[in-house]
Scaffold this active site. Structure first.
Site, PDB file in Angstrom:
ATOM      1  N   GLY A  10       0.844  -1.105  -0.022  1.00  0.00           N
ATOM      2  CA  GLY A  10       0.029  -0.093   0.059  1.00  0.00           C
ATOM      3  C   GLY A  10       1.054   1.302   0.056  1.00  0.00           C
ATOM      4  N   GLY A 102       6.092  -1.938   3.343  1.00  0.00           N
ATOM      5  CA  GLY A 102       5.693  -2.326   4.708  1.00  0.00           C
ATOM      6  C   GLY A 102       6.004  -3.971   5.151  1.00  0.00           C
ATOM      7  N   THR A 105       6.391  -6.240   2.373  1.00  0.00           N
ATOM      8  CA  THR A 105       7.697  -5.927   1.373  1.00  0.00           C
ATOM      9  C   THR A 105       8.963  -6.428   2.244  1.00  0.00           C
ATOM     10  OG1 THR A 105       6.621  -4.060   0.367  1.00  0.00           O
ATOM     11  CG2 THR A 105       8.962  -4.360   0.343  1.00  0.00           C
ATOM     12  N   ILE A 126       1.490   3.714   6.880  1.00  0.00           N
ATOM     13  CA  ILE A 126       0.662   4.648   7.741  1.00  0.00           C
ATOM     14  C   ILE A 126       0.546   3.902   9.097  1.00  0.00           C
ATOM     15  CG2 ILE A 126       0.141   5.779   5.959  1.00  0.00           C
ATOM     16  CD1 ILE A 126      -2.712   4.391   6.375  1.00  0.00           C
ATOM     17  N   ASP A 127       0.386   2.664   9.088  1.00  0.00           N
ATOM     18  CA  ASP A 127       0.078   1.823  10.339  1.00  0.00           C
ATOM     19  C   ASP A 127       0.957   2.004  11.656  1.00  0.00           C
ATOM     20  OD1 ASP A 127      -2.030   0.971   8.638  1.00  0.00           O
ATOM     21  OD2 ASP A 127      -1.349  -0.715   8.291  1.00  0.00           O
ATOM     22  N   ARG A 162     -24.992  15.181  17.690  1.00  0.00           N
ATOM     23  CA  ARG A 162     -25.157  13.969  17.072  1.00  0.00           C
ATOM     24  C   ARG A 162     -23.859  13.004  17.605  1.00  0.00           C
ATOM     25  NH1 ARG A 162     -25.768  15.537  10.876  1.00  0.00           N
ATOM     26  NH2 ARG A 162     -28.264  15.105  10.749  1.00  0.00           N
ATOM     27  N   GLY A 170      -6.001   0.723  10.137  1.00  0.00           N
ATOM     28  CA  GLY A 170      -5.268  -0.106  11.205  1.00  0.00           C
ATOM     29  C   GLY A 170      -6.179  -1.350  11.351  1.00  0.00           C
ATOM     30  N   GLU A 222     -10.225   0.253  11.820  1.00  0.00           N
ATOM     31  CA  GLU A 222     -10.969  -0.610  11.123  1.00  0.00           C
ATOM     32  C   GLU A 222     -10.971  -2.184  11.579  1.00  0.00           C
ATOM     33  OE1 GLU A 222      -9.332  -0.443   7.111  1.00  0.00           O
ATOM     34  OE2 GLU A 222      -7.380  -0.661   7.878  1.00  0.00           O
TER      35      GLU A 222
HETATM   36  O1  F6P Z   1      -1.168  -1.007   5.372  1.00  0.00           O
HETATM   37  C1  F6P Z   1      -1.774   0.005   5.147  1.00  0.00           C
HETATM   38  C2  F6P Z   1      -3.114   0.161   4.941  1.00  0.00           C
HETATM   39  O2  F6P Z   1      -3.403   1.241   4.429  1.00  0.00           O
HETATM   40  C3  F6P Z   1      -3.837  -0.216   5.950  1.00  0.00           C
HETATM   41  O3  F6P Z   1      -4.090   0.565   7.069  1.00  0.00           O
HETATM   42  C4  F6P Z   1      -5.338  -0.480   5.384  1.00  0.00           C
HETATM   43  O4  F6P Z   1      -6.004  -1.671   6.238  1.00  0.00           O
HETATM   44  C5  F6P Z   1      -4.904  -1.361   4.060  1.00  0.00           C
HETATM   45  O5  F6P Z   1      -3.597  -0.750   3.907  1.00  0.00           O
HETATM   46  C6  F6P Z   1      -5.715  -0.947   2.918  1.00  0.00           C
HETATM   47  O6  F6P Z   1      -5.192  -1.867   1.854  1.00  0.00           O
HETATM   48  P1  F6P Z   1      -5.749  -1.663   0.031  1.00  0.00           P
HETATM   49  O7  F6P Z   1      -5.477  -0.234  -0.277  1.00  0.00           O
HETATM   50  O8  F6P Z   1      -5.065  -2.550  -0.446  1.00  0.00           O
HETATM   51  O9  F6P Z   1      -7.267  -1.678   0.363  1.00  0.00           O
END
Ligand code: F6P
Length: 341
Positions: A10, A102, A105, A126-127, A162, A170, A222
């Protein structure tokens, strides 16, 4: 030397800053030729590459994404490439490879390195879940985007009385959610490391409303999960690359809170906005330093290593240490953030 460089997995803000730094250090100082492999390891597999010159990297410091393209690659194709690594490198004419990516890789980089390919890796995500480095570039930008979103959601949530449930990236770790949640003053922070009780979240919101604060922001990763025996919810299956897919915890949570509380609750899924666009100054600097050190590692012959930030120093760490375990949010960090809820 002729150094191949690729970006894999990613994308994240700062990848282009690493490429720029590799080109500057490699060409200006060492007289290297830099060959950009296209679409991550696919470029190696399929022999797709192009020279990257000083001119090509002008303006890249601030550009999100990756000019080389990125891709996830199925495991059987990686295995094939590992078995043919020496030949593939020979066909491209590269003496060394810098692989930026990441966890997946770095795992692949180790396989290539074990197969005799001279590889140095640069961690990104980013995680922020790579244990062997204090932080990865991309994380700061993602936190920045997520925090700004929370700031913005607060004013509209308050105006309409609201509950806003903001779902952040994540899969297995809650670093973005925890950090942006604390920075943005979220009222609930739900992360994969700490399964949550929906009733406790609802009670917290009720208590706020009783005290006259008639809005609430819940930041949820997530990959967050309800405690067993509470809310019924299942994440998705593994995808074709072996990655967990997600079932929409933000939507589920907002619907459930609305039912329990009888108060409007809206889900907001930030998704890939956290990964796109201009890197923050901090990410640009870390990416630039990683690129510099990766080139130096190549010239020292420190193959099979990756660049890691330890304190303020960039160190070279064996690739074997990169993939031992994920860096999850430890209980004491969680305890600190619970105190601000
Ligand atoms: O590992 C980085 C990340 O952005 C995660 O936070 C996320 O769950 C995932 O990649 C999303 O992957 P894709 O872009 O393949 O949907």
């Amino acid at each position: 030397m002729r150094i191949g460089v690729l970006t894999s997995g990613g994308d994240c803000p700062g990848l282009n800053a690493v490429i720029r730094s590799v080109v500057h250090r490699g060409t200006d100082v060492h007289g290297d030729e830099i060959l950009g492999l296209e679409d991550g390891f696919l470029g190696l597999l399929e022999g797709r590459a192009r020279p990257v010159s000083h001119d090509d990297v002008t303006g890249l410091l601030t550009l999100g994404g990756t000019i080389l393209g990125s891709a996830r690659v199925k495991r059987d194709r990686i295995r094939w490439a590992v078995d043919n690594a020496q030949r593939l490198a020979r066909e491209l004419g590269i003496d060394a490879l810098i692989a930026i990516g990441g966890e997946g890789t770095l795992t692949a980089a180790k396989l290539f390195s074990d197969a005799g390919l001279p590889v140095v890796a640069v961690p990104k995500t980013i995680d922020n879940d790579i244990d062997a480095t204090d932080v990865t570039f991309g994380f700061d930008t993602a936190v920045h985007v997520a925090t700004e979103a929370i700031d913005r959601l607060k004013t509209t949530a308050e105006s309409h009385q609201r509950v806003m449930v903001v779902e952040l990236m994540g899969r297995h770790t809650g670093w973005i959610t925890l950090t942006a949640g604390v920075a943005g003053g979220a009222h609930g922070i739900l992360i994969p490391e700490k399964p949550f009780d929906i009733e406790a979240v609802a009670r917290m919101v009720e208590e706020r409303f009783r005290r006259g604060k008639k809005f609430a922001i819940i930041a949820v990763a997530e990959g967050a999960q309800p405690m067993p025996g509470t809310l019924r919810f299942e994440h998705g299956q593994l995808d074709q690359y072996g990655h967990q897919t997600f079932g929409g915890i933000g939507n589920r949570l907002a619907n459930e809170l609305e039912d329990i509380l009888g108060t409007e609750a809206r889900p907001v899924i930030l998704g890939h906005t956290q990964r796109g666009g201009i890197p923050t100054a901090r990410d640009r600097v870390l990416a630039t330093r990683f690129g510099w050190h990766a080139v130096e590692a190549v010239h020292k012959g420190a193959f099979g290593h990756f660049t890691a930030l330890r304190g303020n120093e960039i160190q070279l760490v064996p690739l074997a240490d990169a993939v031992v375990r994920l860096k999850t949010v430890p209980p004491d960090r969680w305890a600190e953030s619970e105190a601000v809820l």
